[in-house]
Write a protein that holds these residues in place. Sequence first.
Motif, PDB file in Angstrom:
ATOM      1  N   ARG A  50       0.848  -1.190   0.000  1.00 23.37           N
ATOM      2  CA  ARG A  50       0.000   0.000   0.000  1.00 23.37           C
ATOM      3  C   ARG A  50       0.885   1.241   0.000  1.00 23.37           C
ATOM      4  O   ARG A  50       1.945   1.256   0.607  1.00 23.37           O
ATOM      5  N   ASN A  51       0.437   2.272  -0.647  1.00 27.04           N
ATOM      6  CA  ASN A  51       1.150   3.539  -0.650  1.00 27.04           C
ATOM      7  C   ASN A  51       0.557   4.430   0.427  1.00 27.04           C
ATOM      8  O   ASN A  51      -0.483   5.047   0.227  1.00 27.04           O
ATOM      9  N   TYR A  52       1.208   4.476   1.566  1.00 23.74           N
ATOM     10  CA  TYR A  52       0.729   5.275   2.679  1.00 23.74           C
ATOM     11  C   TYR A  52       1.389   6.644   2.660  1.00 23.74           C
ATOM     12  O   TYR A  52       2.533   6.797   2.265  1.00 23.74           O
ATOM     13  N   ARG A  53       0.661   7.629   3.135  1.00 17.38           N
ATOM     14  CA  ARG A  53       1.176   8.981   3.282  1.00 17.38           C
ATOM     15  C   ARG A  53       1.809   9.060   4.671  1.00 17.38           C
ATOM     16  O   ARG A  53       1.140   8.848   5.667  1.00 17.38           O
ATOM     17  N   ARG A  54       3.091   9.343   4.716  1.00 15.63           N
ATOM     18  CA  ARG A  54       3.804   9.368   5.988  1.00 15.63           C
ATOM     19  C   ARG A  54       4.090  10.815   6.387  1.00 15.63           C
ATOM     20  O   ARG A  54       4.741  11.550   5.659  1.00 15.63           O
ATOM     21  N   GLY A  55       3.570  11.172   7.556  1.00 17.02           N
ATOM     22  CA  GLY A  55       3.822  12.495   8.109  1.00 17.02           C
ATOM     23  C   GLY A  55       4.763  12.379   9.286  1.00 17.02           C
ATOM     24  O   GLY A  55       5.261  11.290   9.609  1.00 17.02           O
ATOM     25  N   ARG A  56       4.976  13.473   9.943  1.00 16.65           N
ATOM     26  CA  ARG A  56       5.877  13.473  11.083  1.00 16.65           C
ATOM     27  C   ARG A  56       5.343  12.621  12.228  1.00 16.65           C
ATOM     28  O   ARG A  56       6.088  11.937  12.917  1.00 16.65           O
ATOM     29  N   TYR A  57       4.027  12.692  12.454  1.00 15.96           N
ATOM     30  CA  TYR A  57       3.423  11.972  13.570  1.00 15.96           C
ATOM     31  C   TYR A  57       2.313  11.017  13.157  1.00 15.96           C
ATOM     32  O   TYR A  57       1.593  10.514  14.003  1.00 15.96           O
ATOM     33  N   SER A  58       2.152  10.795  11.883  1.00 13.49           N
ATOM     34  CA  SER A  58       1.052   9.932  11.446  1.00 13.49           C
ATOM     35  C   SER A  58       1.383   9.204  10.151  1.00 13.49           C
ATOM     36  O   SER A  58       2.248   9.622   9.387  1.00 13.49           O
ATOM     37  N   VAL A  59       0.672   8.112   9.947  1.00 14.29           N
ATOM     38  CA  VAL A  59       0.716   7.374   8.688  1.00 14.29           C
ATOM     39  C   VAL A  59      -0.738   7.213   8.266  1.00 14.29           C
ATOM     40  O   VAL A  59      -1.557   6.687   9.023  1.00 14.29           O
TER      41      VAL A  59
END
Length: 109
Positions: free
Chosen positions: A3-12
């Motif tokens: 899966r292509n997840y969006r990765r942020g500083r504190y979240s996926v």
Amino acid sequence: MQRNYRRGRYSVTRLVVHLVFTTKYQRKVFDGEEDHVHLLVEYPPKLSISVLVNNLKSTSSRRVRFLNTHIPRLSKSAALWSRSYFACSAGGATLETLKAYVNGQKTPD
């Protein structure tokens, strides 16, 4: 399947919404689905659905009119889309699957 997840500083996240826009007064404008369009859109968590919809409607209206000068004006305001829309989350799991997963989690003793 990856899966292509969006990765942020504190979240996926992986937020996907199914949108349906109808034309103003449900007039027949397009080939195929003549009075509405379906969109499947992945969006960032900080963006609300209503803002996403308004941006997509305004941008797509200008683009459609630019590429298809033969499409008639549907109202005095020259709006292509009606103000309403349909939005539904488009996750891969059913509610039953998610409920079973949550219920199956072990609680700390």
